[in-house]
Design a protein around this motif. Structure first.
Motif, short mmCIF file in Angstrom:
data_model
loop_
_atom_site.label_atom_id
_atom_site.label_comp_id
_atom_site.label_asym_id
_atom_site.label_seq_id
_atom_site.Cartn_x
_atom_site.Cartn_y
_atom_site.Cartn_z
N PRO A 178 0.84 -1.21 0.00
CA PRO A 178 0.00 0.00 0.00
C PRO A 178 0.87 1.26 0.00
CG PRO A 178 -0.85 -1.60 1.56
CD PRO A 178 0.47 -2.14 1.09
N GLY A 179 0.46 2.24 -0.78
CA GLY A 179 1.22 3.47 -0.92
C GLY A 179 2.07 3.50 -2.18
N ASP A 180 2.28 2.34 -2.81
CA ASP A 180 3.05 2.30 -4.05
C ASP A 180 2.29 3.00 -5.17
OD1 ASP A 180 5.07 0.86 -2.88
OD2 ASP A 180 4.56 -1.06 -3.81
N ALA A 181 3.06 3.58 -6.09
CA ALA A 181 2.48 4.20 -7.29
C ALA A 181 2.57 3.21 -8.45
CB ALA A 181 3.23 5.48 -7.63
N ILE A 182 1.66 3.38 -9.42
CA ILE A 182 1.61 2.51 -10.60
C ILE A 182 1.83 3.35 -11.84
CG2 ILE A 182 0.21 0.88 -11.92
CD1 ILE A 182 -1.42 0.48 -9.30
N ILE A 183 2.83 2.99 -12.64
CA ILE A 183 3.19 3.72 -13.86
C ILE A 183 3.03 2.79 -15.05
CG2 ILE A 183 5.06 4.88 -15.11
CD1 ILE A 183 6.27 5.66 -12.45
N ILE A 184 2.55 3.33 -16.16
CA ILE A 184 2.55 2.61 -17.43
C ILE A 184 3.36 3.40 -18.43
CG2 ILE A 184 0.46 3.66 -18.44
CD1 ILE A 184 -0.26 0.73 -19.36
#
Length: 351
Positions: A178-184
């Motif tokens: 939790p707290g992680d960011a998601i990048i594409i």
């Protein structure tokens, strides 16, 4: 004269026959003239049943071995921006890359239908070699089988890849927190749309091409600035929605996506609206998602956007402690809806 073209006259047949899979002279001529001469490296030229590597030489790259395999049955064999051969090479490279591995060697197994045109086989293998050379990998061993007409649809390819992961890189969906960011790294749905248009069944025209590309160089640049990446996956069959569900279920976390942040070309949206499809489930062949500690987002985005394969990179969501195992999408209307795992097959034979 092109080195590959010099040896085409060794095969008098214009189409594959059962003799080309019999283990005799016809098969040897096919292997030598098409595969060995095209892929052309010291490992393959020995014509042994395996490729043999020096362990200390491999260890110079890192201390972990990555190993993957995949099969490719795409229909049609050629589509805007690519073909089954480039798909097989880049797909295997990317399966290695998202583990953090440096891809080094690939095997190639082909299953050919009796009657398959040999000129088309040449073209596909030449494109495989171009893709491999561009990515800095070698096709070092393989296998050829021929089956009766109708027992396989033209040509199937299996590729297996080996790569090395350097020390202190441990990417796994189990690490997501939790707290992680998601990048594409860019727009979704281009490959699935290109394949659908190439089939010509719906009389729809588009200039969209496949996004098929190798991602290992982009991944290494990401890891250079952020070796603490928690999770990474290439987005292929089942699309972005399926990958996000896999992450959520494996790490027992919730994932919250922002629909307005997810990049989708207008042409892809139009295709989906006409056909009743959802872009989140469309296949891709040159996209990856990166899940990482939020404090590293800016420097990772900077390095991704400086690379051709990541120029449209953006943050599309976050990992949350609430609703573990569930992916929620904040819509353009400000509401939220659950994004389930793909059930069934939205588009068959896309890779």
């Amino acid at each position: 004269m092109n080195q590959n073209n010099k040896h085409k006259n060794k095969i008098r047949d214009t189409h594959i026959t059962l003799a080309h899979g019999s283990g005799g002279q016809a098969m040897r001529d096919l292997i030598n003239s098409v595969f060995v001469k095209t892929f052309n490296n010291t490992y393959l030229d020995k014509l042994e049943d395996q490729a043999i590597f020096d362990i200390p030489q491999l260890a110079a790259y890192g201390n972990q071995l990555a190993f993957t395999t995949d099969s490719y049955v795409v229909d049609p064999l050629f589509f805007p921006g690519g073909d089954i051969g480039t798909l097989a090479i880049n797909g295997t490279i990317n399966d290695l890359a998202v583990s953090g591995a440096i891809p080094l060697y690939i095997s190639c197994g082909v299953i050919l239908e009796e009657g398959f045109p040999i000129d088309i086989l040449y073209k596909i293998t030449e494109n495989m070699q171009i893709a491999a050379q561009n990515a800095g990998v070698k096709i070092v061993t393989g296998d050829t089988k021929v089956v009766h007409r109708g027992a396989v649809d033209k040509l199937f390819i299996n590729t297996t890849g080996i790569g090395i992961i350097r020390e202190n890189i441990h990417i796994s969906s189990h690490n997501i927190q939790p707290g992680d960011a998601i990048i594409i790294n860019g727009e979704i749905g281009n490959h699935g749309t290109a394949i659908l248009a190439a089939r010509g069944e719906l009389a729809l025209e588009t200039e969209i091409t496949t996004d098929c590309q190798p991602l290992h160089d982009l991944v290494q640049k990401i890891l250079n600035v952020c070796p603490q990446v928690h999770g990474m996956r290439d987005v292929t069959r089942g699309g972005l929605a399926t990958v996000m569900n896999e992450f959520a279920q494996t790490s027992h976390v919730g994932i919250s996506l922002d629909e307005t942040a997810i990049p989708v070309r207008e042409e892809v949206k139009g295709f989906c609206e006409i056909l009743g499809l959802e872009p989140l489930y469309l296949a891709n062949e040159g996209k990856l998602v990166v899940v990482l500690p939020a404090e590293n987002v800016n420097r990772v985005l900077d390095v991704m956007k400086s690379h051709p394969a990541g120029k449209n990179a953006c943050v599309i969501g976050t990992v949350v402690a609430t609703h573990p195992g569930i992916v929620c999408l904040k819509t353009i209307f400000g509401t939220e809806r659950i994004i389930d795992m793909l059930v069934g097959e939205q588009l068959p034979r896309i890779c």
